[in-house]
Scaffold this motif. Structure first.
Motif, PDB file in Angstrom:
ATOM      1  N   ILE A   1       0.862  -1.177   0.000  1.00 28.95           N
ATOM      2  CA  ILE A   1       0.000   0.000   0.000  1.00 28.95           C
ATOM      3  C   ILE A   1       0.900   1.229   0.000  1.00 28.95           C
ATOM      4  N   GLN A   2       0.783   2.029  -1.033  1.00 29.58           N
ATOM      5  CA  GLN A   2       1.562   3.260  -1.148  1.00 29.58           C
ATOM      6  C   GLN A   2       0.662   4.443  -0.794  1.00 29.58           C
ATOM      7  N   LEU A   3       1.080   5.245   0.173  1.00 30.43           N
ATOM      8  CA  LEU A   3       0.291   6.379   0.636  1.00 30.43           C
ATOM      9  C   LEU A   3       0.785   7.684   0.031  1.00 30.43           C
ATOM     10  N   LYS A   4      -0.115   8.643  -0.051  1.00 28.94           N
ATOM     11  CA  LYS A   4       0.258   9.985  -0.506  1.00 28.94           C
ATOM     12  C   LYS A   4       1.042  10.707   0.586  1.00 28.94           C
ATOM     13  N   GLN A   5       0.687  10.408   1.835  1.00 30.24           N
ATOM     14  CA  GLN A   5       1.392  10.953   2.996  1.00 30.24           C
ATOM     15  C   GLN A   5       1.205   9.979   4.136  1.00 30.24           C
ATOM     16  N   SER A   6       1.973  10.121   5.192  1.00 30.70           N
ATOM     17  CA  SER A   6       1.859   9.201   6.314  1.00 30.70           C
ATOM     18  C   SER A   6       0.448   9.256   6.898  1.00 30.70           C
TER      19      SER A   6
END
Length: 508
Positions: free
Chosen positions: A143-148
């Motif tokens: 899962i790649q997030l835009k921000q933490s």
């Protein structure tokens, strides 16, 4: 947050079994619930009743242990999180089978999480932060997030608006084929009569000890039957007579009768959680925040709690969203905004806010009798404040359907356990009924959700609570203890907010 969120031993919500003898395999139990669940798709509902039943059929990547720490379930281990907090690598357990006999792979997990972010209120909440969900290999999901986004693991663990894992080919928006990985499968559902589950022989439990909702899940029982018993007095009589093996959500005034009964014993969860009045901030009379503040000004939380629970043995007057024994406890925003009980001042405030005399539509149910009792008291206080009141008493399934329609209600009454992560609170999501979506909400929740430092998150939660008191998307009424009961022949079941029966057995 593990250490910060550890609860005191005296209030551990999901306790380890207290018995030492080996449990017997076989048998059927009947569980009396407050009513008929509106759906068996836990992604699309935040109703506790849905979670109670479906957690036996479907599973999530993670769950919570006895101390409310996130712990692996279908995942092999806790996620590997990159230094910048933006990449979650999730390794999956091998040998997991769905009820249709197919093997679970990363393809199924990716499809399920995409469905979750599309349909589930908490999935939509997480979707704002998610860039991509990909299958790195058959046993790994990234899962790649835009921000933490600190709450992600807790959201993936929750059984409410749940990120359940389904076969990739069974991802329809409207679920008609109930295929999960859980220890029990759906055998039969007869509306308003029962939901019958049977043991799934292909189930692969985690190894080790049972630990709250985590650890080993044993399948001692052949079948579990959930029976809707909407009337609380009927549930009490059924408990006393031993008609059911477990009876959920009993009125607290029944405690002494249960304690003296021969066939059953009471279970008390202290504290269980808090009753809530949720406002419709999107349409109707209470869209105006000044009207919401006037309603809050009119009400006596103390009188509502007394009517609902009788003795202070079962309730506490407390405006903090979390009580003092939680690390999240803060009094931000509470002073001057809780238990005001000033209907005369509220009448002046409502008039100044432009209240037009249209009825305030309060949606409640008698299946949770304390909801109804609080609604009755609230209605009288609001009438004293000059409000017209339309008290709509419906069954719980109807309430959960109506609250999804912005045009049908102004206030609905519900309750919540104290959740291990504040981001799990349903009303914080703009897609949750109530639809709180303002610049103040967005700024406070975004700052809280993106921060990963535990100490800073505690302070930022205080800002979120203050915004809640400023804008009144919902009102906490107080703290309360939950009462249920179980047969003296039922083993392996402890008091918990969402009772589970995969470790239960019946003595012969």
């Amino acid at each position: 947050m593990k250490l910060k969120l550890a609860l005191l031993a005296t209030i551990a919500l999901v306790a380890m079994p207290s018995y030492l003898m080996a449990q017997e395999r076989g048998g059927v139990i009947n569980v009396a619930t407050v009513g008929e669940p509106p759906t068996l798709d836990p992604m699309t509902s935040t109703a506790d009743l849905v979670g109670i039943v479906t957690q036996h059929i479907f599973e999530t990547l993670y769950t919570f242990d006895a101390k409310w720490n996130v712990t692996p379930l279908l995942a092999e281990s806790l996620p590997e999180i990159s230094a910048d907090g933006k990449t979650y690598t999730i390794k999956l357990r091998d040998g997991i089978k769905f009820h249709d006999g197919s093997d679970m792979t990363s393809e199924d997990v990716v499809a399920s999480l995409n469905r979750w972010t599309k349909l589930a209120s908490r999935g939509k909440q997480a979707a704002e932060f998610i860039e991509t969900i990909t299958a790195t290999d058959p046993a790994t999901v990234t899962i790649q997030l835009k921000q933490s986004y600190a709450p992600l693991a807790s959201l993936l663990a929750f059984n409410n608006s749940a990120a359940i894992i389904l076969p990739a080919e069974k991802q329809a928006d409207v679920m008609t084929d109930f295929v999960g990985t859980g220890p029990y499968t759906l055998k039969e559902r007869k509306a308003d009569q029962y939901i019958q589950l049977q043991r799934f022989d292909g189930y692969k439990s985690r190894e080790g000890e049972s630990d709250g909702y985590g650890g080993a899940r044993h399948q001692y029982l052949d079948e579990i039957r959930f029976v809707p018993v909407p009337d609380p007095n009927t549930r009490v009589e059924a408990a006393v007579s031993g008609q059911y093996d477990y009876i959920d959500a009993l009125p607290v005034e029944s405690f002494d009768r249960l304690k003296s009964a021969q066939a059953t014993q009471p279970l008390v969860l202290k504290p269980f959680g808090y009753p809530i009045f949720v406002f419709n901030t999107a349409e109707g009379n209470v869209k105006n925040v000044e009207i919401r503040r006037a309603i809050r000004q009119a009400l006596s939380m103390e009188d509502m709690l007394a009517a609902a629970f009788g003795s202070t043995d079962f309730y506490a007057l407390d405006g903090n969203i979390y009580p003092s024994n939680f690390a999240w406890s803060t009094d931000a925003g509470v002073e001057g905004n809780y238990n005001i009980a000033d209907p005369e001042g509220a009448k002046e405030a409502a008039t100044a806010a432009g209240y037009d005399g249209k009825p305030i539509r309060i949606l409640t149910s008698r299946q949770y009798e304390f909801h109804y009792k609080m609604a009755q008291v609230a209605a009288e206080y609001l009438k004293l404040a000059g409000f017209a009141v339309d008290l709509q008493v419906v069954d719980w399934a109807t309430l959960t359907q109506r609250r999804a329609d912005k045009g049908l209600w102004d206030i609905y009454i519900t309750h919540s356990p104290f959740l291990p992560e504040p981001a799990l609170i349903g009303s914080l999501s703009p897609s949750s009924p109530g639809w709180w979506n303002t610049p103040a909400r967005n700024a406070a929740v975004a700052a809280f959700s993106s921060e990963v430092d535990p100490e800073k998150r505690l302070k930022l939660w205080a800002d979120v609570q203050k915004a809640m008191y400023d804008e009144v998307p919902y009102m906490k009424i107080g703290d309360f203890n939950g009462v249920s009961s179980k047969s003296t022949k039922l083993e392996g079941v402890e008091a918990s907010p969402w009772p589970y029966f995969w470790n239960a057995s019946v003595t012969k």
